[in-house]
Design an enzyme around this catalytic site. Structure first.
Site, mmCIF file in Angstrom:
data_model
loop_
_atom_site.group_PDB
_atom_site.id
_atom_site.type_symbol
_atom_site.label_atom_id
_atom_site.label_comp_id
_atom_site.label_asym_id
_atom_site.label_seq_id
_atom_site.Cartn_x
_atom_site.Cartn_y
_atom_site.Cartn_z
ATOM 1 N N ASP A 55 -4.806 7.134 -2.595
ATOM 2 C CA ASP A 55 -4.449 5.820 -2.051
ATOM 3 C C ASP A 55 -3.277 5.843 -1.090
ATOM 4 O O ASP A 55 -3.281 5.148 -0.073
ATOM 5 C CB ASP A 55 -4.188 4.831 -3.183
ATOM 6 C CG ASP A 55 -3.083 5.272 -4.131
ATOM 7 O OD1 ASP A 55 -2.803 6.478 -4.232
ATOM 8 O OD2 ASP A 55 -2.501 4.391 -4.811
ATOM 9 N N HIS A 113 -0.170 12.565 -3.640
ATOM 10 C CA HIS A 113 -0.833 11.651 -2.711
ATOM 11 C C HIS A 113 -0.695 10.177 -3.019
ATOM 12 O O HIS A 113 -1.231 9.344 -2.278
ATOM 13 C CB HIS A 113 -2.330 12.006 -2.623
ATOM 14 C CG HIS A 113 -3.057 11.922 -3.944
ATOM 15 N ND1 HIS A 113 -4.431 11.964 -4.023
ATOM 16 C CD2 HIS A 113 -2.616 11.792 -5.219
ATOM 17 C CE1 HIS A 113 -4.802 11.881 -5.288
ATOM 18 N NE2 HIS A 113 -3.715 11.777 -6.028
ATOM 19 N N HIS A 114 -0.026 9.800 -4.107
ATOM 20 C CA HIS A 114 0.053 8.379 -4.471
ATOM 21 C C HIS A 114 1.287 7.672 -3.921
ATOM 22 O O HIS A 114 1.303 6.434 -3.873
ATOM 23 C CB HIS A 114 0.046 8.219 -5.994
ATOM 24 C CG HIS A 114 -1.241 8.597 -6.647
ATOM 25 N ND1 HIS A 114 -2.450 8.078 -6.251
ATOM 26 C CD2 HIS A 114 -1.506 9.443 -7.679
ATOM 27 C CE1 HIS A 114 -3.411 8.592 -7.011
ATOM 28 N NE2 HIS A 114 -2.871 9.422 -7.870
ATOM 29 N N ALA A 115 2.331 8.401 -3.546
ATOM 30 C CA ALA A 115 3.555 7.750 -3.089
ATOM 31 C C ALA A 115 3.273 6.888 -1.866
ATOM 32 O O ALA A 115 2.543 7.269 -0.959
ATOM 33 C CB ALA A 115 4.618 8.794 -2.775
#
Length: 408
Positions: free
Chosen positions: A187, A145-147
């Site tokens: 994020d 989920h951070h990419a």
């Protein structure tokens, strides 16, 4: 089987209510990051444990072999020049930029292909639920989920939850709720849909004052025209089972009910556990199991059960992740597993062989009995209660809810 109308694509005649798609292919393990924390052994051990426990042999379980995501599917959320960089980085030893070739995001052979395959698996999960061939679907290899659109971050090259959500939007979904219980703020998914009123992103995580990525404050509530569609619940270091569950139940069900989604996509990172080496929350596996049950119940209540569950973080590779995600698979496929049952001896031998020196757990739980305390206003002397109140004040009015009323 007859086709469904475009407005309700999940309503297929004859679909079993309890059908669950488990998206799996050994090719999802086909990458080598050396001693990096995101070692695919955690997924391998999860699937082996679930199989030994009989979870994958339950009635109604469909095993789906995914295809890689296409360039068109990836560029719904990522820039085309970033995809070119991901392809180029493994063949250029001096490659710099785009967040790649760093300690967090080392390059490895086949990086584009492996990352596209994980995205394809999450699309397959979303497609199975949206088209009605399954009520629920799980891809434990996903949840990266951070990419960002043009940058790797936090061990994540491509953002498979965002790719899957974009697929749902492109195929008719109008209201998608994304629930993220990883210890780190979700994020990348938030950023990609911050201005889109069709997507509600809810993240329960350790405070960004103490932990990567430094975002996820409660005043991040959505862009113009999408106010209230980003919900962040940052919790203090040391939060345990009771406080975490109290916080979840004081915020998440209310905002999700107000949003009224057609489908729920969950990122179920296991790194909020007390044994995880990269964070400071103090949850038990038993609490994580309770969180999965709560998410399934919310999907049952609001979405006729339509739930796509993804993996995520989790770096206690033997001690925590396989147990947590085996519980996730069990909750998605039927009856939750009893945390007191023993882990199978065959699996313990396998885990010891794959990770010599690791403390291999002997039971599926930690011996905890997590129970959610009921939140009530006026108890802001406690750090968890202050976090709850701050989030409710920030987002509840945007949904027509009263932040001071415990009934909301």
């Amino acid at each position: 089987m007859t086709s469904a109308s475009p407005d309700t694509p999940w309503e297929h005649v004859g679909m079993a209510d309890e059908t669950t798609a488990v998206v799996w292919d050994k090719a999802l393990l086909d990458y080598d990051m050396g001693d990096h924390p995101l070692n695919p052994v955690r997924v391998e051990l999860t699937m082996a444990l679930a199989r030994e426990l009989g979870v994958l042999d339950r009635p109604g379980v469909q095993l789906i072999t995914p295809r890689p995501a296409t360039e068109a599917e990836l560029t719904r959320v990522h820039r085309e020049d970033y995809l070119d960089a991901v392809r180029q980085a493994p063949i250029d030893p001096f490659f710099l930029g785009w967040g790649l070739n760093t300690p967090d995001n080392p390059v490895f052979d086949g990086m584009h292909d492996s990352s596209a395959r994980i995205c394809g698996a999450s699309i397959a999960a979303a497609e199975a639920v949206w088209h009605g061939t399954a009520r629920r679907a799980v891809n434990v290899a996903g949840g990266l989920h951070h990419a960002m659109p043009a940058r790797a971050a936090g061990f994540c090259v491509y953002n498979d939850p965002a790719v899957a959500i974009a697929w749902l939007l492109d195929h008719g979904a109008q209201r998608v709720a994304y629930l993220d219980v990883d210890v780190h703020h979700g994020d990348g998914v938030q950023a990609m849909f911050y201005d889109d009123p069709r997507v509600l992103t809810v993240s329960v995580h350790e405070t960004p004052l103490a932990l990567f990525p430094g975002t996820g404050f409660c005043d991040e509530t959505g862009g113009p025209g999408a106010e209230g569609t980003a919900v962040n619940l940052p919790l203090p270091p040391g939060t345990g089972d009771a406080g975490w569950l109290k916080a979840y139940h004081a915020v998440v069900p209310s905002v999700v009910r107000a949003f009224a989604p057609e489908i729920i996509v969950s990122q179920c990172g296991a790194d909020a556990h007390r044994l995880d080496p990269l964070a400071d929350l103090m949850l038990s596996v038993d609490c994580q199991r309770a969180a999965y049950v709560a998410m399934r119940e919310l999907a049952d209540e609001l979405c006729d059960g339509r739930w796509v569950a993804l993996g995520g973080g989790g770096y206690a590779l033997v001690e925590v992740v396989p147990r947590a995600w085996s519980h996730l698979l069990a909750v998605a496929t039927g009856e939750p597993l009893d945390p007191s049952i023993r882990t199978p001896e065959k699996w313990r031998r396998m885990a010891t062989g794959r990770r010599p020196g690791a403390a291999v757990p002997e039971t599926m739980g930690d011996g905890a009995e997590p129970a959610a305390e009921t939140w009530s206003p006026g108890t802001e002397n406690d750090a968890v209660d202050r976090a709850i109140m701050a989030t409710r004040l920030a987002v509840f009015p945007l949904h027509g809810l009263d932040p001071h009323d415990p009934r909301d």
